[in-house]
Design an enzyme around this catalytic site. Sequence first.
Site: not given
Length: 332
Positions: A153-155, A232, A256, A261, A279
């Site tokens: 995707g964009r990232i 995630r 990360d 979490e 994170h």
Amino acid sequence: MSDRPKLLFLGSLMPVIEDSLEAGFEILRDDGTNLDALIERHGAEIRGIVTRGRRPTDAALIARLPALELIANFGVGYDTVDAVAAAKHGVIVTNTPDVLNDEMGDFTVGLLLATIRTLPAAERFLRAGKWLHDAFPLGNSLRGRRIGIAGMGRIGQVIARRLSGFDLSISYHSRNKVSHLDYPHFPSLVELAANVDVLIVVLPGGPATRHAVNAEVLAALGPDGVLINVARGTVVDEAALIDALGSRKILAAGLDVFEDEPRVPAALLACDNAVLVPHVGTATHHTRGLMADLLIRNVRAWFGGEGPITPVAETPAPGRRAPQTDSSISKQ
């Protein structure tokens, strides 16, 4: 009684968000203990939810708020918001895409280098005074490695552009091939893992991607493989990863994000071939400021009658075409 729209803040958010919105809105703050009391008193009047995703905005909560119009999510990932349920109730969900892409691209490259070159271990070695007596052991290199990106995707595309400057081969897995990209596309995650040395996970969270990186994928990645997860924690089967790291079925991992979490399993903390950070992928003043500004603009635009700026795919703005979903896989 105030005539300002009531907003429910789920959990703590950046002070700038609250400071910017409190002049035009009545803010109700959920501190983790008083949600039921807030809903009992104000539920019929709450028109917006502002959340950073630490607590779920599920179908049950949405159903308890008959006046709800908007759920503004602080972050690009909105897997803790039941956007399908929101759509059924006519509620718009917004997120904060694009403004964090560059930060995530930079961070991912940094985490990758830190993991392969064992930079945290090298710093600990120096701080412990061991350099006075010996040289730090030779390590691994990024040279010649094949990069695989799970989620283009964009990232993912920003990460690919960053890594293209390292003269490395890049391929990817996504639900659909991205038409304007020349990188090789693999239709399954196992196939991608079998053909790369570094697997970078950028898949969105949610039930559809839970444990997508499982024991089979890790075995395909192999004993020289490196896993980087900036997506995630639920996307990776943590138990399988701990086994793969401990038995050297893969070389290393840089993480990360984690399944539960902020609780990180002791067995994962004990892995000397894992770089673990809390994170912090977008945790800079610059990028969090941009994210806060976009969230604020979404809230003001909606209640100002202009419509949302960045609605998610499941809840497109009334009268507008639905935005394109992440090309990798649906977020719900």
